[in-house]
Design a protein around this motif. Structure first.
Motif, PDB file in Angstrom:
ATOM      1  N   PHE A  59       0.974  -1.134  -0.027  1.00 40.80           N
ATOM      2  CA  PHE A  59       0.060  -0.088  -0.031  1.00 40.80           C
ATOM      3  C   PHE A  59       0.824   1.291   0.002  1.00 40.80           C
ATOM      4  O   PHE A  59       0.414   2.341  -0.547  1.00 40.80           O
ATOM      5  CB  PHE A  59      -1.052  -0.031   1.189  1.00 40.80           C
ATOM      6  N   CYS A  60       2.163   1.085   0.574  1.00 39.12           N
ATOM      7  CA  CYS A  60       2.927   2.247   0.837  1.00 39.12           C
ATOM      8  C   CYS A  60       3.746   2.538  -0.711  1.00 39.12           C
ATOM      9  O   CYS A  60       4.104   3.768  -0.734  1.00 39.12           O
ATOM     10  CB  CYS A  60       3.803   2.260   1.965  1.00 39.12           C
ATOM     11  N   ALA A  61       3.956   1.458  -1.285  1.00 39.80           N
ATOM     12  CA  ALA A  61       4.927   1.534  -2.284  1.00 39.80           C
ATOM     13  C   ALA A  61       4.516   2.562  -3.285  1.00 39.80           C
ATOM     14  O   ALA A  61       5.708   3.142  -3.753  1.00 39.80           O
ATOM     15  CB  ALA A  61       5.094   0.138  -3.142  1.00 39.80           C
ATOM     16  N   PRO A  62       3.474   2.440  -4.061  1.00 41.08           N
ATOM     17  CA  PRO A  62       3.102   3.577  -5.096  1.00 41.08           C
ATOM     18  C   PRO A  62       3.402   4.893  -4.584  1.00 41.08           C
ATOM     19  O   PRO A  62       3.944   5.716  -5.439  1.00 41.08           O
ATOM     20  CB  PRO A  62       1.798   3.145  -5.121  1.00 41.08           C
ATOM     21  N   LEU A  63       3.028   5.266  -3.222  1.00 41.81           N
ATOM     22  CA  LEU A  63       3.108   6.719  -3.001  1.00 41.81           C
ATOM     23  C   LEU A  63       4.767   7.062  -2.810  1.00 41.81           C
ATOM     24  O   LEU A  63       5.425   8.127  -3.122  1.00 41.81           O
ATOM     25  CB  LEU A  63       2.213   7.118  -1.661  1.00 41.81           C
ATOM     26  N   MET A  64       5.507   6.091  -2.318  1.00 42.30           N
ATOM     27  CA  MET A  64       6.881   6.297  -1.941  1.00 42.30           C
ATOM     28  C   MET A  64       7.597   6.561  -3.316  1.00 42.30           C
ATOM     29  O   MET A  64       8.690   7.241  -3.469  1.00 42.30           O
ATOM     30  CB  MET A  64       7.268   5.235  -1.036  1.00 42.30           C
ATOM     31  N   PHE A  65       7.290   5.766  -4.251  1.00 39.13           N
ATOM     32  CA  PHE A  65       7.872   5.798  -5.686  1.00 39.13           C
ATOM     33  C   PHE A  65       7.479   6.938  -6.344  1.00 39.13           C
ATOM     34  O   PHE A  65       8.322   7.428  -7.308  1.00 39.13           O
ATOM     35  CB  PHE A  65       7.582   4.437  -6.370  1.00 39.13           C
ATOM     36  N   LEU A  66       6.211   7.497  -5.972  1.00 37.10           N
ATOM     37  CA  LEU A  66       5.722   8.438  -6.653  1.00 37.10           C
ATOM     38  C   LEU A  66       6.615   9.801  -6.266  1.00 37.10           C
ATOM     39  O   LEU A  66       6.529  10.855  -7.087  1.00 37.10           O
ATOM     40  CB  LEU A  66       4.200   8.605  -6.633  1.00 37.10           C
ATOM     41  N   HIS A  67       6.652   9.916  -5.141  1.00 34.96           N
ATOM     42  CA  HIS A  67       7.321  11.233  -4.663  1.00 34.96           C
ATOM     43  C   HIS A  67       8.601  11.572  -5.290  1.00 34.96           C
ATOM     44  O   HIS A  67       8.674  12.930  -5.792  1.00 34.96           O
ATOM     45  CB  HIS A  67       7.678  10.957  -2.902  1.00 34.96           C
ATOM     46  N   PRO A  68       9.624  10.710  -5.587  1.00 35.38           N
ATOM     47  CA  PRO A  68      10.683  11.234  -6.377  1.00 35.38           C
ATOM     48  C   PRO A  68      10.392  11.298  -7.899  1.00 35.38           C
ATOM     49  O   PRO A  68      11.021  12.183  -8.406  1.00 35.38           O
ATOM     50  CB  PRO A  68      11.837  10.037  -5.893  1.00 35.38           C
ATOM     51  N   LEU A  69       9.553  10.472  -8.396  1.00 33.66           N
ATOM     52  CA  LEU A  69       9.227  10.341  -9.681  1.00 33.66           C
ATOM     53  C   LEU A  69       8.644  11.757 -10.132  1.00 33.66           C
ATOM     54  O   LEU A  69       8.914  12.335 -11.160  1.00 33.66           O
ATOM     55  CB  LEU A  69       8.312   9.175  -9.896  1.00 33.66           C
ATOM     56  N   GLN A  70       7.738  12.362  -9.096  1.00 33.50           N
ATOM     57  CA  GLN A  70       7.409  13.543  -9.461  1.00 33.50           C
ATOM     58  C   GLN A  70       8.102  14.697  -9.858  1.00 33.50           C
ATOM     59  O   GLN A  70       8.230  15.453 -10.671  1.00 33.50           O
ATOM     60  CB  GLN A  70       6.380  14.154  -8.304  1.00 33.50           C
ATOM     61  N   ALA A  71       9.505  14.735  -8.931  1.00 36.02           N
ATOM     62  CA  ALA A  71      10.465  15.664  -9.058  1.00 36.02           C
ATOM     63  C   ALA A  71      11.200  15.257 -10.323  1.00 36.02           C
ATOM     64  O   ALA A  71      11.702  16.372 -10.933  1.00 36.02           O
ATOM     65  CB  ALA A  71      11.372  15.781  -7.916  1.00 36.02           C
ATOM     66  N   PHE A  72      11.569  13.908 -10.444  1.00 36.82           N
ATOM     67  CA  PHE A  72      12.461  13.595 -11.787  1.00 36.82           C
ATOM     68  C   PHE A  72      11.618  13.956 -13.069  1.00 36.82           C
ATOM     69  O   PHE A  72      12.244  14.616 -13.939  1.00 36.82           O
ATOM     70  CB  PHE A  72      12.520  12.386 -11.575  1.00 36.82           C
ATOM     71  N   LEU A  73      10.359  13.566 -13.255  1.00 37.99           N
ATOM     72  CA  LEU A  73       9.771  13.957 -14.483  1.00 37.99           C
ATOM     73  C   LEU A  73       9.379  15.399 -14.473  1.00 37.99           C
ATOM     74  O   LEU A  73       9.526  15.882 -15.716  1.00 37.99           O
ATOM     75  CB  LEU A  73       8.280  13.148 -14.428  1.00 37.99           C
ATOM     76  N   GLY A  74       9.264  16.103 -13.540  1.00 40.13           N
ATOM     77  CA  GLY A  74       9.200  17.649 -13.715  1.00 40.13           C
ATOM     78  C   GLY A  74      10.334  18.376 -14.131  1.00 40.13           C
ATOM     79  O   GLY A  74      10.269  19.151 -14.927  1.00 40.13           O
TER      80      GLY A  74
END
Length: 221
Positions: free
Chosen positions: A191-206
């Protein structure tokens, strides 16, 4: 049903040349409202009651967002030498801002994957998230870009601010919430994994799409 990020959406908006004031208001208001709205939605749809530390979250918002912005506004309006310094070294300050954004990306990756509480998931789930999350986030960015552009055609700065704020989800608010709701659940890591992966991904893709966003803002056509 999570609010936007506190710092990341503001930094990305500022780096792109978007409306920082709008991003700031959106970040503060959505996180304050999220303290009440998110638990209410969970109670409505899942019958799960969650109590969150209201005052500590307000203090964190003030400390990380409002105080630095207030100091910056005072210096900008009251200290002429600061504005002169910025005007004479605008390119250097722009590079510094980009380095800060790079540091945020690096810090997000390190905190996500080096933390003892990082989720342990199977390799199959990892690759599923590695493909699905970037795709969904890019679709979300483009979708909110088109939506805000539909209503704010003439204001490119607001369009960019709306795109970043609407598409981002906060880890600082979401992770404690998930841990509280599903405490002791055998699938808590999943349950935690998607949000924890999404956090750095948002900065990276941005940071990857940043040149295109800057080109959009600077294009007068």
């Amino acid at each position: 049903c999570l609010p936007t990020t506190v710092n990341m959406c503001i930094v990305l908006t500022s780096t792109a040349g978007g409306n920082v004031a709008s991003a700031l208001c959106n970040a503060v208001l959505s996180n304050l409202l999220g303290i009440f709205v998110t638990p209410a939605l969970l109670l409505r749809f899942f019958g799960t009651e969650v109590s969150l530390p209201f005052f500590s979250m307000v203090y964190k918002l003030c400390n990380q967002v409002l105080v630095p912005v207030a100091i910056g506004q005072v210096l900008r309006n009251k200290a002429d030498f600061v504005m002169k310094l910025y005007t004479n070294n605008s390119k250097k300050f722009k590079k510094t801002q980009e380095l800060i954004l790079l540091g945020i990306v690096w810090n997000a990756f390190c905190n996500t994957f080096a933390s003892p509480s990082s989720p342990i998931i199977s390799l199959r789930h990892f690759w599923t998230l590695a493909i699905l999350l970037p795709t969904l986030h890019l679709v979300s960015l483009y979708g909110f870009f088109l939506l805000t552009k539909l209503f704010l055609k003439e204001d490119k700065e607001l369009v960019v601010a709306g795109m970043f704020c609407a598409s981002h989800k906060t880890l600082a608010f979401g992770l404690p919430l998930i841990n509280t709701i599903f405490e002791g659940h055998p699938n808590l890591a999943a349950f935690c994994a998607p949000l924890m992966f999404l956090h750095p991904l948002q900065a990276f893709l941005g940071s990857i799409i940043m040149p295109r966003i800057q080109k959009y803002i600077n294009n007068n056509n």
